[in-house]
Design an enzyme around this catalytic site. Structure first.
Site, PDB file in Angstrom:
ATOM      1  N   LEU A 195      15.659 -74.068  -7.411  1.00 11.96           N
ATOM      2  CA  LEU A 195      14.939 -74.927  -6.479  1.00 11.96           C
ATOM      3  C   LEU A 195      13.539 -75.191  -7.028  1.00 11.96           C
ATOM      4  O   LEU A 195      12.944 -74.320  -7.658  1.00 11.96           O
ATOM      5  CB  LEU A 195      14.841 -74.260  -5.105  1.00 11.96           C
ATOM      6  CG  LEU A 195      16.170 -73.960  -4.408  1.00 11.96           C
ATOM      7  CD1 LEU A 195      15.915 -73.210  -3.108  1.00 11.96           C
ATOM      8  CD2 LEU A 195      16.940 -75.245  -4.136  1.00 11.96           C
ATOM      9  N   GLU A 199       6.609 -71.214  -3.915  1.00  8.55           N
ATOM     10  CA  GLU A 199       7.121 -70.072  -3.172  1.00  8.55           C
ATOM     11  C   GLU A 199       6.074 -69.593  -2.179  1.00  8.55           C
ATOM     12  O   GLU A 199       4.879 -69.493  -2.503  1.00  8.55           O
ATOM     13  CB  GLU A 199       7.476 -68.929  -4.121  1.00  8.55           C
ATOM     14  CG  GLU A 199       8.692 -69.184  -4.970  1.00  8.55           C
ATOM     15  CD  GLU A 199       9.148 -67.951  -5.735  1.00  8.55           C
ATOM     16  OE1 GLU A 199       9.500 -68.097  -6.912  1.00  8.55           O
ATOM     17  OE2 GLU A 199       9.135 -66.841  -5.141  1.00  8.55           O
ATOM     18  N   ARG A 222       4.368 -63.848 -11.786  1.00 12.49           N
ATOM     19  CA  ARG A 222       4.209 -63.817 -13.249  1.00 12.49           C
ATOM     20  C   ARG A 222       2.971 -63.011 -13.649  1.00 12.49           C
ATOM     21  O   ARG A 222       1.971 -62.979 -12.926  1.00 12.49           O
ATOM     22  CB  ARG A 222       4.093 -65.235 -13.787  1.00 12.49           C
ATOM     23  CG  ARG A 222       5.329 -66.088 -13.551  1.00 12.49           C
ATOM     24  CD  ARG A 222       6.428 -65.784 -14.530  1.00 12.49           C
ATOM     25  NE  ARG A 222       7.532 -66.727 -14.432  1.00 12.49           N
ATOM     26  CZ  ARG A 222       8.558 -66.769 -15.261  1.00 12.49           C
ATOM     27  NH1 ARG A 222       8.634 -65.909 -16.261  1.00 12.49           N
ATOM     28  NH2 ARG A 222       9.522 -67.651 -15.106  1.00 12.49           N
ATOM     29  N   ARG A1234      42.074-113.020  -8.160  1.00 15.08           N
ATOM     30  CA  ARG A1234      40.771-112.580  -7.642  1.00 15.08           C
ATOM     31  C   ARG A1234      39.963-111.927  -8.760  1.00 15.08           C
ATOM     32  O   ARG A1234      38.753-112.108  -8.858  1.00 15.08           O
ATOM     33  CB  ARG A1234      41.001-111.571  -6.509  1.00 15.08           C
ATOM     34  CG  ARG A1234      39.730-111.069  -5.846  1.00 15.08           C
ATOM     35  CD  ARG A1234      39.981-110.604  -4.413  1.00 15.08           C
ATOM     36  NE  ARG A1234      41.095-109.668  -4.308  1.00 15.08           N
ATOM     37  CZ  ARG A1234      40.955-108.343  -4.142  1.00 15.08           C
ATOM     38  NH1 ARG A1234      39.751-107.819  -4.070  1.00 15.08           N
ATOM     39  NH2 ARG A1234      42.007-107.576  -4.023  1.00 15.08           N
ATOM     40  N   ILE A1261      36.573-111.179  -0.492  1.00  9.62           N
ATOM     41  CA  ILE A1261      36.743-109.753  -0.794  1.00  9.62           C
ATOM     42  C   ILE A1261      36.631-109.581  -2.302  1.00  9.62           C
ATOM     43  O   ILE A1261      37.323-110.250  -3.072  1.00  9.62           O
ATOM     44  CB  ILE A1261      38.103-109.251  -0.283  1.00  9.62           C
ATOM     45  CG1 ILE A1261      38.163-109.364   1.240  1.00  9.62           C
ATOM     46  CG2 ILE A1261      38.329-107.802  -0.719  1.00  9.62           C
ATOM     47  CD1 ILE A1261      39.506-109.006   1.832  1.00  9.62           C
ATOM     48  N   HIS A1278      26.002-106.387   7.313  1.00  7.65           N
ATOM     49  CA  HIS A1278      27.127-106.524   8.246  1.00  7.65           C
ATOM     50  C   HIS A1278      26.591-106.531   9.671  1.00  7.65           C
ATOM     51  O   HIS A1278      25.730-105.716  10.015  1.00  7.65           O
ATOM     52  CB  HIS A1278      28.110-105.366   8.060  1.00  7.65           C
ATOM     53  CG  HIS A1278      29.325-105.465   8.944  1.00  7.65           C
ATOM     54  ND1 HIS A1278      30.356-106.339   8.669  1.00  7.65           N
ATOM     55  CD2 HIS A1278      29.659-104.816  10.088  1.00  7.65           C
ATOM     56  CE1 HIS A1278      31.269-106.223   9.618  1.00  7.65           C
ATOM     57  NE2 HIS A1278      30.868-105.298  10.481  1.00  7.65           N
TER      58      HIS A1278
END
Length: 1372
Positions: A195, A199, A222, A1234, A1261, A1278
Site C-alpha cells: 500500500l 503510516e 527505518r 456490420r 449496434i 443513454h
C-alpha cells in the site's frame, strides 16, 4: 483521604518507563512495582524495580496478593501472547491487557488477516504460506504488488520486510521460511499488497465494549534519516500526527477499532487493554496494516506526555468495564516528539557498556523528558548502554516544529560511542502543517467565531418585534409589517457613518466602552433628521488583530445604544486585516435603517419660512467630529491624554473628557416628529453649524443664532484657546455645544418646548436678502459667538498670548473643500444607478427609498440587510494604483450575502475612510461601486467619506458597504427544515480569489520574494500578479435571483471568508453534510499557485478560499433541471449532494481536491483530445459538446474533430457544418456486413487521428471487434438511470414502471446492451402528468449538461477504464 492503591507493571523498556512515569502522577496510586524494571524506571517517584519470574503466573499472583496489588499492567507483547493475563485472572488478579486469545491479533498475523476479512475491516489484500516456493510464485504472479512479507509470529517489531522489488520480496521469504531468521515466529509468512501512503499509529483503550481513541501518532521504523536503512523497532515518534484527517480518524475508530472489538466479542473474546491499529493512509482512505495487542513503543512515551486524564483511573475503568463513563482527555494543543538514541550496530546487534554522558544536562531542560530503554548501571555509578535502543528523548512544545527541534537538540546533547539517532523525526508532517495558513497570516477564524458567540446575546437583547433570525447568518432580517401599522406610504431611510479619529483616543486610553454609542448615534441621529424611526443597525469593524475582549466591549456599547434608540442590532462584519492595521488599531462604520411615512418625511423644506423658530438640544461634548484637530492641539501643547483636564468639572482626564459619548436624540425628538410638530432637523456633525444647517434649508432663507443661548461646555473654550482656533473654524469644525438643531413653526413652539426635554430656543429663520443671496452669502449667522466663548477661553489664556500658531481643520489634515468636490463628482455616478423608489439624491442626512415602488411584488415583505468590506485586497489596488474595480468587490460582497436569504437588492451605501482624501482615487472607487450597483440592480443612495489623518497613511484607504434588499417572507432562505438527504448542490464559478484570503496571499508574496508587477505564473493572459489578483468578485444577482424568486432553491451560500468548509454549514441543518467532488468544477489556476507557493494544506485551502466556487445553491432533485436551465449560462454545474452526517462527522467533505488542484497545474500541458461524434438524428447533444469544447472557461481539453452519421439527412450534420467540423456519412446498405461497415468507420477515425468517440443518439449496434478496438475510448449517453431501462424506448419503460425519477447515464461502451461501466449520471424527476414527450424533453436538458461534463473527465484523464474493465478515478 484518597484511598491509594498499589500497581504492578510488567516490562523493562522505555514504554514501561513512560507508563510508570505517568502512573506516578496519580493521586490514587501509592506504590508502583515494575518487574523486572530498569535503572531508569527505578529513579521514578513511587516506583520500585523487582525481580519476578514473569513466566510463573502462580508466583506472580501470590506476590500480588502479598503486596496488595490492585492492578497489573502488562507492557510487552510476549507475556500477553504467552497468556499472562489468563494465568493471573485465574488467581483473582485484575489485569489490564488482553487474554491469550485476544493477543492473537498481534501474535498470529495469519489469524489476524483472516479476522479482518471476516469482519470487513479495511486492509491490504494478502495470502499466507508455509511453503517458500509457493510464496515466491505468488509474489511473481499476483495481480497486485505483493511486496510486503511478514513473519506471522512475534519478531520484536522487526519481522516485516517492505520490498522494493519482487526479487527482494522473494529473498525475504527465503530469510523467514527457509533460513528461519525469526525462528518459530516465521513458520508462516504473510504476503501482502504494498500500500502507498503514510503510516499512522492509532491506539485506543477498550474495556471490551467501548473504544476510547488516543491521538494519532507516527512511528519512524527505518534506521536512518529520510526513511533509509533497515527496519527497527522504532527510531522515534511524534503526536498528534496531522497526516490523518479528523474524518479519517473517525473512520478508523468506527470501521477499524470498534469493529475489531465488536468482532472479537462476537468470536467469544472479551478484549480488555490497548488495541493498536497500524494504519496506512492511502488515496482511497485509511487501510489497516496490522493490529498490536499492547501499548506501542515508542508511541507510548510520546502519548503519555500528552495525556491529561489520570492513567490509573482509565486502566481501572477498562478492567471494570466502565470506560464509557470516563472522558479521556489529551493536550493536543501541544506537540510531543520523541527521538530514540540507539547503540552501535543496531538493529542487527547492540553494543553494551558504553558510558552515557550529558543525560543530567538534558533532563534539566523544561519540557524535555528522557525515558530509558536499554540502560544499566556501570562502574562508579555511571549509566551505560545495555541494549539496541538505549534512550528516548521526548520534547513538548506549542508547535510540532519546535518540539522536533528541541527533541533532536536534546538527543544531540547526549553522547556515548557509536550512538545513532535520526534528526528528521516528524519532518514529514511539516509539509502538512508548515505551509502558510490564515492564522499565520494574522487572521484568526476561531477568534471571530468566539466573538460571535460572545456578542450574540448582546444583539439578541436589542431585538424588537419584526426581527427574524440571529447573528451568524449571511444577513439580518426584519419583517416590515411589524412596524407601525398606521404607515400608509412607508419610506426607508438609511444612513452610514463612522466615529473618525476619536478611535485613536480610545486606543490610547484602552477605553472602548462608549465608542459603540458614538457609532450608533452618528447614524441614527442622521436618519432621525429625515423624520425616520430607527429600527435596524449593522456595524463594520476593521482591525489589525481581533482582540475579542476589545471587540466585545465595543459591540456592547453598540447594543446599549441600539436599545436606547429603539433599533435592533441585526448583524455586522468583523474584518481582521493584519497588513492594513497595526495590532490594537481599529476602524468602525455603522449602518442604520429607519422608516417614516412619506407625508411625514423631513425636512419639509418648502414649509420653512421667515419667522420659524430654531431650537437646539445640547451636545454632550465634542461628539465624534473634529478629532483630527483635537489631536493636533494636544500634540502642539504637549499634553497627555492621561493628565487631568483643566476644563473638567468632574476631575476627569483629557482622554475621559474627549471620549464622552455622542448624544442620542431619538427618544427626545421622535414623539414630536411623529406629531408633525417639527419642520426640519440638522444633526451637527462634520462641518459644524455652518455646513449642516444649510442641508435642510430652502434657498432664500438663513438662520440667525445667538451663541449666548448655546450650552457651550468648557472643553470648547480650552480647544479654542490652546489651538488659537478662529471663530469661523470653531463653528465649521465643532458642534460648539449644539448637538441637534430643530426648526419649528411658532405655532408649535410651546408644544415642542413642553414635550422635548432640555430643548432651548437659540435663533430664528430670516430672509437671506437679495444682496446676500446674489453674493453667495452663508445661510447660517451666529451672533455673539466671541462673547459666548470669552469666559470659556479666558481661564486658559489665548493662543496668541502663548505664542501658538492658529490651527484649522485643514492644518490637521482634513480638507472639507476636497470632500465637497468629491460629492459633486460622484452625484452623477449615483444617479446612474437610480431605480424606481429612490427619493432625493446624495447630500442629505440619509438615503431614502419609497416602498410603494415594489409593493405590487410583495405581500409580506421582509427586509434583508448586510454589511461587508473587501479586506486586504484593498492593498493590491493601492499598490498597483488600480482602483476601478474594488468598488465592484464591495457591492458583490454585500449583495451576494443578501441573496443567501433570497432577497432582491434594493439599495446600497458605502463608507470610505482614508488618511488624505485623493479625489481622483475616491471617484474611481465610487465609480466601481456604481458599476457593481448596476450589475446588482441596486441604487447607490448614500455614503460617508471620512478623512482621518494619522489613522491611515497617505494613499491608504478602507471601504465598507451596506446593502438592503427585500424578500417575500415565504421565500426566505435558507429553508433549513426542507433540506434533506439526496438534495443536489449546484455551484456557480468564482472569478478567482474574489475578496477573501488576501492576508495569506500578502504573506505568500513576501515569502516568495515576488512583487505585484511580476508576471503571474498562473495567468493565461500574461497578466501581472497584481492584475490577476485585482479581478473583481463576481456578482450573482442576475444568475440566481430568478430561481430564488420562483421558490426553486432551498438554500444559498456565498463562499467568502471560511471557504467551502465554513460557509455551507451556515445554511444547512446539523444532521446533514455536504459532499462535494472537486473534479466536477474547474479549480482556477490561482488556487494551485497559492497552494504550491505557500505550501498551503488542502484543508486550509478549502477553509480559506472559494477554490473556484463563488456561490452554492441547494435544490431538490425535482427542481435541479429547472435551476440548471436558469443558471447554466452563468457557468452553473452540479458539484455534489446532501448526505446524512455521521455523528461527529464533518459538515462539508470535499473529495478529490488534491487531484483537482493537480489537474489545474497540469492543464496547460494536457494535450487537446480529438473527439469524433457518431450521431443519427437531430444532434442536440452534439451541439452541447460543440459549445462546451469551444469555451476556454470549460477546460475541456478536447475539440470535436469529426462527425459521422449513418443518415445523410440527419440535422446533426448541418450543426457540424455550421461549426466547421468535417462530416462523413456511411450508409450501412453499402456494406456486406456490420463488421465491414464498422471497419470503414474505424478507418475514417484513424485517418482523422481520433482519440475519443462519443455516441450521441447513434442508432446502430456496434460490432464486438469495433468495441474492443476502442475500449476505454468509446462512450455513450443513454436516457435512463442505468442499469434501469436499457435499450430503446427508455422513457416509455420508465413511465410504465411507475418510476419516480429518471435521468441520463454516460458510460463506457462494452459488448453488452448499455452495460458498460458508468462514468456519470444526472437525475431528472418524473412528474405526475409526464408523458414520454415531456419527460424526454427534460432528460435532454440533463444530457446537455452531463455529456460535456463526462467528456471533460475523460479527456483530462480524471477517469479511465482499467485493463480489467473497471472505472479508475484519478485521485492525486
Amino acid at each position: 483521604m484518597v484511598d491509594q492503591k498499589n500497581v504492578l507493571v510488567i516490562g523493562s523498556g522505555g514504554r514501561e518507563h513512560a507508563l510508570c512515569w505517568k502512573l506516578s502522577d496519580s493521586p490514587f496510586v501509592r506504590q508502583i512495582y515494575c518487574a523486572p524494571g530498569s535503572v531508569g524506571i527505578s529513579t521514578t517517584n513511587k516506583v520500585q524495580s523487582i525481580d519476578l519470574d514473569i513466566k510463573n503466573y502462580p508466583v506472580i499472583a501470590q506476590w500480588c496478593k502479598d503486596h496488595s496489588i490492585d492492578l497489573v499492567l502488562v507492557g510487552p507483547e510476549d507475556p500477553l501472547a504467552n497468556g499472562i493475563v489468563d494465568g493471573l485472572i485465574l488467581h483473582g488478579v485484575k489485569v489490564f491487557g488482553p487474554t491469550q486469545a485476544g493477543a492473537q491479533i498481534e501474535a498470529n498475523k495469519d489469524w489476524a488477516k483472516g479476522f479482518m476479512a471476516r469482519h470487513q475491516i479495511p486492509t491490504a489484500r494478502y495470502k499466507s504460506f508455509t511453503d517458500a516456493a509457493a510464496a515466491k510464485a505468488f509474489i511473481n504472479s499476483a495481480n497486485y504488488p505483493a511486496l510486503v512479507v511478514k513473519a506471522s509470529g512475534l519478531a520484536a517489531g522487526k519481522g516485516v520486510v517492505v520490498a522494493a522489488t519482487k526479487e527482494e520480496a522473494c529473498q525475504a521469504v527465503d530469510d523467514i521460511l527457509t533460513d528461519a531468521k525469526y525462528g518459530a515466529a516465521g513458520q508462516t509468512v504473510v504476503v501482502e499488497e504494498l500500500l502507498e501512503g503514510e503510516e499512522v499509529s492509532v491506539l485506543a483503550f477498550t474495556d471490551g465494549e467501548t473504544v476510547s481513541m488516543m491521538p494519532p501518532a507516527q512511528d519512524h521504523k527505518r534506521l536512518g534519516d529520510g526513511d533509509t536503512g533497515p527496519n527497527t523497532g522504532g527510531m522515534g515518534a511524534y503526536c498528534p500526527c496531522p497526516l490523518i484527517t479528523p474524518d479519517q480518524l473517525l473512520d478508523v475508530k468506527d470501521q477499524v477499532l470498534q469493529r475489531a472489538v465488536d468482532g472479537l466479542k462476537a468470536e467469544g473474546i472479551k478484549y480488555v487493554g490497548v488495541l493498536y491499529a497500524g494504519m496506512m493512509i492511502t488515496k482511497s482512505g485509511p487501510m489497516t496494516l496490522e493490529f498490536n495487542c499492547r501499548f506501542g513503543d515508542p508511541e507510548t512515551q510520546i502519548l503519555m506526555t500528552l495525556m491529561e486524564t489520570d492513567l490509573y483511573t482509565v486502566l481501572k475503568a477498562c478492567v471494570e468495564g466502565t470506560l464509557k463513563q470516563i472522558q479521556v482527555t489529551w493536550n493536543t494543543k501541544l506537540s510531543s516528539v520523541g527521538v530514540v538514541i540507539a547503540s552501535k550496530g543496531y538493529p542487527e546487534t547492540s553494543t553494551k557498556g558504553c558510558v552515557i554522558s550529558g543525560l543530567a544536562q538534558v533532563q534539566s531542560n523544561p519540557g524535555v523528558v528522557v525515558f530509558h530503554s536499554g540502560v544499566a548501571r556501570g562502574a562508579n555509578g555511571t549509566l551505560v548502554t545495555a541494549g539496541g535502543r538505549v534512550l528516548l528523548v521526548c520534547a513538548r512544545a506549542a508547535s510540532l516544529r519546535a518540539a522536533a527541534a528541541a527533541a533532536a537538540a536534546a538527543a544531540g546533547a547526549i553522547d556515548f560511542p557509536g550512538k545513532q539517532y535520526r534528526k528528521d523525526i516528524a519532518h514529514k508532517a511539516f509539509s502538512k502543517i508548515n505551509g502558510l495558513s490564515y492564522l499565520q497570516a494574522g487572521v484568526d477564524i476561531d477568534a471571530a467565531a468566539l466573538l460571535v458567540r460572545k456578542i450574540e446575546p448582546l444583539a439578541t437583547g436589542t431585538h424588537r418585534r419584526g426581527v427574524l433570525g440571529r447573528l451568524g447568518c449571511f444577513s439580518g432580517l426584519f419583517q416590515l409589517v411589524a412596524m407601525d401599522p398606521l404607515l400608509k406610504d412607508p419610506v426607508l431611510v438609511q444612513g452610514t457613518d463612522g466615529v473618525g479619529t476619536k478611535l485613536k483616543i480610545a486606543e490610547t486610553m484602552n477605553k472602548y466602552d462608549t465608542i459603540g454609542q458614538d457609532l450608533v448615534a452618528m447614524c441614527v441621529n442622521d436618519i432621525l433628521c429625515a423624520g425616520a424611526e430607527p429600527f435596524a443597525f449593522l456595524d463594520y469593524m476593521a482591525c489589525g488583530r481581533l482582540q475579542v475582549d476589545v471587540a466585545t466591549t465595543i459591540v456592547s456599547g453598540i447594543a446599549d445604544a441600539c436599545i436606547q434608540s429603539g433599533c435592533a442590532l441585526l448583524g455586522g462584519e468583523t474584518a481582521e486585516m493584519p497588513t492594513m492595521y497595526d495590532i490594537g488599531k481599529y476602524d468602525l462604520a455603522g449602518f442604520a435603517v429607519g422608516v417614516v411615512d412619506n407625508h411625514k418625511q423631513l425636512p419639509r423644506t418648502r414649509e420653512i419660512r421667515t419667522g420659524d423658530v430654531v431650537l437646539a438640544l445640547a451636545s454632550t461634548g465634542v461628539h465624534s467630529n473634529g478629532y483630527s484637530l483635537v489631536q493636533k492641539i494636544m500634540l502642539e501643547t504637549g499634553h497627555s491624554y492621561f493628565e487631568k483636564a483643566p476644563f473638567s468639572t468632574t476631575n476627569k482626564t483629557f482622554g475621559e473628557e474627549f471620549l464622552a459619548p455622542t448624544g442620542l436624540y431619538v427618544n427626545a425628538l421622535l414623539p414630536a416628529v411623529k406629531k408633525g410638530s417639527i419642520k426640519a432637523m440638522a444633526h451637527i456633525t462634520g462641518g459644524g453649524l455652518l455646513e449642516n444647517i444649510p442641508r435642510v434649508l430652502p434657498a432664500g432663507v438663513k438662520v440667525v443664532l445667538d451663541a449666548l443661548k448655546f450650552k457651550i461646555k468648557p472643553i470648547f473654550g480650552w480647544l479654542q484657546a490652546k489651538g488659537g482656533v478662529s471663530d469661523f473654524e470653531m463653528l465649521r469644525t465643532f458642534n460648539c455645544g449644539v448637538g441637534m438643531v430643530v426648526i419649528v413653526d411658532p405655532v408649535c413652539l410651546n408644544e415642542v418646548l413642553a414635550s422635548v426635554p432640555e430643548i432651548q430656543v437659540i435663533g430664528a429663520v430670516q430672509n437671506l436678502g437679495k444682496e446676500v443671496l446674489s453674493a453667495g452669502g452663508h445661510q447660517v449667522l451666529v451672533e455673539n459667538f466671541k462673547e459666548a466663548m470669552a469666559p470659556l477661553t479666558e481661564p486658559f489664556g489665548g493662543a496668541q498670548s502663548q505664542g501658538f500658531k492658529s490651527l484649522s481643520y485643514k492644518d490637521s489634515g482634513v480638507d472639507i473643500e476636497a470632500g465637497d468636490s468629491l460629492v459633486s463628482l460622484i452625484k452623477p455616478l449615483a444617479r446612474s444607478t437610480s431605480r424606481s423608489g429612490v427619493l432625493g439624491g446624495l447630500g442629505g442626512f440619509g438615503g431614502c427609498f419609497q416602498l410603494k415602488a415594489i409593493e405590487q411584488e410583495y405581500k409580506d415583505p421582509v427586509l434583508v440587510l448586510a454589511s461587508d468590506g473587501v479586506g486586504t485586497k484593498l492593498q493590491i489596488a493601492q499598490k498597483i494604483n488600480n482602483h476601478n474595480t474594488i468598488g465592484v468587490d464591495l457591492v458583490a460582497m454585500c449583495v451576494n450575502d443578501i441573496l443567501c436569504n433570497g432577497a432582491s437588492p434594493l439599495t446600497f451605501l458605502d463608507y470610505f475612510a482614508c488618511g488624505r482624501l485623493d479625489v481622483t482615487v475616491a471617484r474611481a472607487v465610487v465609480s466601481g461601486v456604481a458599476e457593481g450597483c448596476r450589475q446588482a440592480q441596486a441604487a447607490l443612495i448614500g455614503g460617508e467619506t471620512a478623512e482621518m489623518p494619522g489613522m491611515y497613511d497617505p494613499g491608504v484607504y478602507d471601504i465598507a458597504g451596506f446593502a438592503l434588499g427585500v424578500v417575500e417572507r415565504s421565500h426566505i432562505l435558507p429553508k433549513i427544515q426542507e433540506i434533506t438527504v439526496g438534495d443536489t448542490i449546484i455551484g456557480l464559478p468564482s472569478n478567482g480569489v474574489h475578496s477573501n484570503g488576501f492576508s495569506l496571499i500578502h504573506k505568500l508574496v513576501r515569502k516568495a520574494n515576488l512583487t505585484l508587477s511580476d508576471k503571474a505564473p498562473f495567468s493565461k493572459e500574461g497578466l501581472t500578479l497584481g492584475e490577476e489578483l485585482i479581478k473583481p468578485t463576481r456578482i450573482y444577482v442576475r444568475a440566481v435571483l430568478p430561481a430564488l424568486q420562483r421558490g426553486l432553491v432551498k438554500a444559498a451560500a456565498h463562499i467568502t471568508g471560511g471557504g467551502l468548509l465554513d460557509n455551507i454549514p451556515r445554511v444547512t441543518p446539523e444532521w446533514v453534510r455536504a459532499r462535494l467532488n472537486a473534479h466536477w468544477w474547474n479549480v482556477h489556476p490561482v488556487f494551485a499557485w497559492i497552494a504550491d507557493a505557500g505550501s498551503v494544506s488542502d484543508e486550509e485551502m478549502v477553509r480559506t478560499f472559494n477554490c473556484g466556487i463563488g456561490m452554492v445553491l441547494i435544490v431538490s432533485p425535482e427542481d435541479q433541471a429547472e435551476v440548471m436551465n436558469i443558471t447554466r449560462a452563468y457557468g452553473a454545474m452540479v458539484i455534489g449532494s446532501i448526505q446524512a452526517r455521521p455523528a461527529g462527522g464533518a459538515r462539508v467533505i470535499v473529495d478529490n481536491f488534491a487531484s483537482a488542484l493537480d489537474f489545474t497545474r497540469r492543464m496547460p500541458t494536457l494535450p487537446s483530445k480529438k473527439v469524433a461524434v457518431l450521431v443519427s438524428g437531430n444532434g442536440s447533444n452534439l451541439q452541447a459538446l460543440l459549445d462546451t469544447t469551444r469555451d476556454p472557461a470549460q477546460c475541456m481539453c478536447a475539440n470535436i474533430a469529426l462527425v459521422i452519421s449513418n443518415k445523410k439527412d440527419a440535422f446533426a450534420l448541418k450543426r457540424a457544418e455550421k461549426a466547421g467540423v468535417p462530416t462523413l456519412v456511411f450508409n450501412h446498405k453499402d456494406y456486406k456486413s456490420r463488421e465491414e461497415f464498422d471497419h470503414a468507420i474505424n478507418a475514417a477515425l484513424e485517418a482523422h487521428k481520433i482519440d475519443i468517440v462519443c455516441l450521441a443518439g447513434y442508432m446502430r449496434i456496434l460490432s464486438g471487434e469495433f468495441v474492443k478496438k476502442w475500449k476505454g475510448k468509446l462512450v455513450n449517453i443513454h436516457p435512463s438511470l442505468l442499469p434501469l431501462h436499457p435499450g430503446l424506448e427508455a422513457q416509455k419503460q420508465c413511465l410504465n414502471a411507475g418510476d419516480r425519477e429518471s435521468g441520463c447515464t454516460i458510460h463506457f461502451v462494452d459488448e453488452g446492451m448499455d452495460t458498460g461501466p458508468i462514468i456519470l449520471q444526472e437525475r431528472v424527476p418524473v412528474l405526475k402528468d409526464d408523458t414520454v414527450e415531456t419527460l424526454t424533453e427534460r432528460i435532454h436538458s440533463a444530457e446537455h449538461r452531463a455529456f460535456p461534463q463526462a467528456l471533460r473527465l475523460l479527456t483530462t484523464g480524471r477517469v479511465r477504464l482499467s485493463q480489467q474493465g473497471n472505472i479508475m478515478w484519478y485521485s492525486g
